[in-house]
Design a protein around this motif. Structure first.
Motif, short mmCIF file in Angstrom:
data_model
loop_
_atom_site.label_atom_id
_atom_site.label_comp_id
_atom_site.label_asym_id
_atom_site.label_seq_id
_atom_site.Cartn_x
_atom_site.Cartn_y
_atom_site.Cartn_z
N UNK A 208 0.82 -1.21 0.00
CA UNK A 208 0.00 0.00 0.00
C UNK A 208 0.86 1.26 0.00
N UNK A 209 1.80 1.35 0.91
CA UNK A 209 2.60 2.57 1.02
C UNK A 209 3.45 2.85 -0.23
N UNK A 210 4.15 1.85 -0.79
CA UNK A 210 4.90 2.15 -2.03
C UNK A 210 4.03 2.63 -3.18
N UNK A 211 2.80 2.11 -3.27
CA UNK A 211 1.90 2.55 -4.33
C UNK A 211 1.30 3.93 -4.05
N UNK A 212 1.43 4.40 -2.82
CA UNK A 212 0.81 5.66 -2.40
C UNK A 212 1.80 6.79 -2.24
N UNK A 213 2.98 6.66 -2.81
CA UNK A 213 4.00 7.69 -2.63
C UNK A 213 3.56 9.07 -3.12
N UNK A 214 2.90 9.19 -4.26
CA UNK A 214 2.50 10.54 -4.70
C UNK A 214 1.57 11.24 -3.72
N UNK A 215 0.54 10.54 -3.24
CA UNK A 215 -0.41 11.17 -2.34
C UNK A 215 0.21 11.40 -0.97
N UNK A 216 1.09 10.49 -0.53
CA UNK A 216 1.77 10.69 0.75
C UNK A 216 2.67 11.92 0.69
N UNK A 217 3.35 12.11 -0.44
CA UNK A 217 4.19 13.30 -0.59
C UNK A 217 3.36 14.57 -0.58
N UNK A 219 0.35 15.00 0.81
CA UNK A 219 -0.16 15.21 2.17
C UNK A 219 0.94 15.75 3.08
N UNK A 220 2.14 15.19 2.97
CA UNK A 220 3.25 15.65 3.81
C UNK A 220 3.56 17.12 3.57
N UNK A 221 3.55 17.54 2.32
CA UNK A 221 3.86 18.94 2.00
C UNK A 221 2.78 19.86 2.53
N UNK A 222 1.50 19.48 2.35
CA UNK A 222 0.41 20.33 2.85
C UNK A 222 0.44 20.44 4.37
N UNK A 285 5.39 16.64 -7.07
CA UNK A 285 4.68 15.73 -6.16
C UNK A 285 3.34 16.31 -5.74
N UNK A 286 3.29 17.63 -5.54
CA UNK A 286 2.03 18.27 -5.15
C UNK A 286 1.00 18.12 -6.25
N UNK A 287 1.39 18.45 -7.47
CA UNK A 287 0.46 18.39 -8.60
C UNK A 287 0.03 16.95 -8.86
N UNK A 288 0.99 16.02 -8.81
CA UNK A 288 0.66 14.62 -9.06
C UNK A 288 -0.25 14.06 -7.98
N UNK A 289 0.01 14.44 -6.73
CA UNK A 289 -0.86 13.96 -5.65
C UNK A 289 -2.26 14.48 -5.75
N UNK A 290 -2.41 15.75 -6.09
CA UNK A 290 -3.75 16.34 -6.21
C UNK A 290 -4.51 15.72 -7.38
N UNK A 291 -3.83 15.56 -8.53
CA UNK A 291 -4.51 15.00 -9.69
C UNK A 291 -4.88 13.55 -9.48
N UNK A 292 -4.03 12.79 -8.79
CA UNK A 292 -4.33 11.39 -8.52
C UNK A 292 -5.49 11.26 -7.56
N UNK A 293 -5.55 12.12 -6.55
CA UNK A 293 -6.64 12.07 -5.58
C UNK A 293 -7.97 12.40 -6.25
N UNK A 294 -7.96 13.29 -7.22
CA UNK A 294 -9.20 13.68 -7.89
C UNK A 294 -9.85 12.56 -8.66
#
Length: 298
Positions: A208-217, A219-222, A285-294
Motif C-alpha cells: 500500500x505505502x509504495x503505491x501511495x508515494x505521490x499522495x503521501x508526498x 499530504x506531507x507537504x500540505x 509531487x504536489x500536482x501529481x498527488x492532487x490530480x491522482x486524488x481527484x
C-alpha cells in the motif's frame, strides 16, 4: 479463396530518425484556461514582487508617499539586518523546522493507518466513525483552542515542544484524502499477498505505502506548510522565548515607532522563504498527488 491478411501500414524510419507527433490544436477552451491562469499568476506575483522590492528598500523610501519600484536611495539590506539584530532568527527557524517536521511525520503515520483501516477493514461503527471524520472537517480550528489548552495544561505540557506538536497531528481532511486514494488500489494485490502468507501490516508496508508515494508526498507537504504557517496555537501554548516558532517570533520584534514597512516585508519574506523552497523542489509531487486524488470522485 486465398487467405488475405490485413496489415496496418507503419511508416518506415531510418536509424536515428525521430518520428514527430502531430501538434494538438489549441481549442477555445484551452486558450481561455491559459489566459485565466496567466491572469491569476500575475495577480499573485505582483504583490509578491512588491513585497520583495519593499523589503530591500530603506525605511524612508518604503514609507514615502510616492510609489516607486526602484527606490531613489538604491536597494539595501538594512531591513533584514534590523530583523536579525532584533530577534533570534536562527533559533526560531530551527524551532519551526523540527516541530513542523515532527507534526508532518506523526500525521502521516496516524492518518495513513486510520485511512487504511477505513478502506480495507470491516468493523462495527465504521460508518459512524467515517461520518464523524467528515463532520470534523468543517469544525473551525479556533473553536478547539480552549479545550486543547486545558488538555495540555492537565498533561503539564505547556511551554514544551509537545504542546506545539501533539494538538496539530490530527487532520481529518488528510485521513479522508488518503482513504479515497486507498480505495482505488486493487484488492487483488492484497489477496495475492494473503495467499503468499503476508500479514496485514506487511501488506500495508510493502504494497500500500509504495503505491501511495505521490499522495503521501502531497499530504506531507500540505501538513508541513500548515504547521509552518500556524501562528495562533504556538502563540497560545508557549511563553518561553526559546520555544518560539518563526511566525510567533517575528511578531515580537515589531517596532514601537510606528509601522516599519521595509522591516515588515523582510520578516514576511524570511517566513515565506522556506515554503517557497519546499514548493519549488516538490511541486511535481504536489500536482501529481492532487490530480491522482481527484480520480476517486470520477
Amino acid at each position: 479463396m486465398a487467405n488475405t491478411t490485413l496489415t496496418r501500414s507503419v511508416p518506415r524510419t531510418e536509424p536515428g530518425q525521430v518520428i514527430r507527433q502531430p501538434r494538438k490544436k489549441l481549442t477555445v477552451g484551452k486558450a481561455a484556461a491559459i489566459v485565466v491562469a496567466a491572469v491569476l499568476a500575475v495577480l499573485w506575483l505582483v504583490p509578491f514582487a512588491w513585497a520583495t522590492v519593499t523589503a530591500f528598500k530603506s525605511e524612508a523610501d518604503a514609507s514615502a508617499s510616492k510609489v516607486s519600484w526602484i527606490p531613489p536611495s538604491g536597494f539595501t539590506f538594512d531591513a533584514f539586518a534590523s530583523v536579525f539584530q532584533a530577534g533570534n532568527i536562527p533559533l526560531w527557524t530551527w524551532n519551526s523546522l523540527y516541530t513542523s517536521a515532527a507534526i508532518t511525520l506523526i500525521t502521516l503515520v496516524i492518518s495513513a493507518l486510520i485511512a487504511y483501516a477505513l478502506s480495507r477493514i470491516d468493523f462495527k461503527g465504521k460508518k459512524l466513525l467515517m461520518t464523524a471524520i467528515i463532520a470534523s472537517i468543517i469544525v473551525p480550528p479556533p473553536v478547539l483552542m480552549i479545550p486543547l489548552f486545558y488538555q495540555m495544561l492537565a498533561f503539564k505540557m505547556i511551554d514544551t515542544p509537545w504542546a506545539i506538536i501533539l494538538p496539530q497531528v490530527i487532520h481529518p481532511a488528510m485521513v479522508f484524502v488518503l482513504k479515497r486514494f486507498f480505495d482505488q488500489i486493487p484488492r487483488e494485490l492484497e489477496e495475492a499477498a494473503v495467499m503468499d502468507g503476508a500479514s496485514r501490516i506487511r501488506i500495508f508496508m510493502q504494497i500500500i505505502l509504495p503505491l501511495s508515494r505521490p499522495i503521501l508526498a502531497a499530504v506531507a507537504i500540505f501538513v508541513f506548510i500548515g504547521a509552518w504557517n500556524n501562528f495562533l496555537w504556538p502563540f497560545i501554548s508557549t511563553n518561553d522565548d526559546s520555544l518560539l516558532t518563526l511566525p510567533v517570533g517575528l511578531q515580537t520584534i515589531k517596532s514601537a515607532y510606528g509601522v516599519q514597512y521595509a522591516q515588515n516585508m523582510a520578516s514576511a519574506l524570511l517566513a515565506a522563504l522556506p515554503l517557497i523552497v519546499v514548493f519549488l523542489f516538490f511541486q511535481r509531487q504536489i500536482i501529481k498527488g492532487i490530480s491522482t486524488t481527484g480520480l476517486a470522485g470520477t
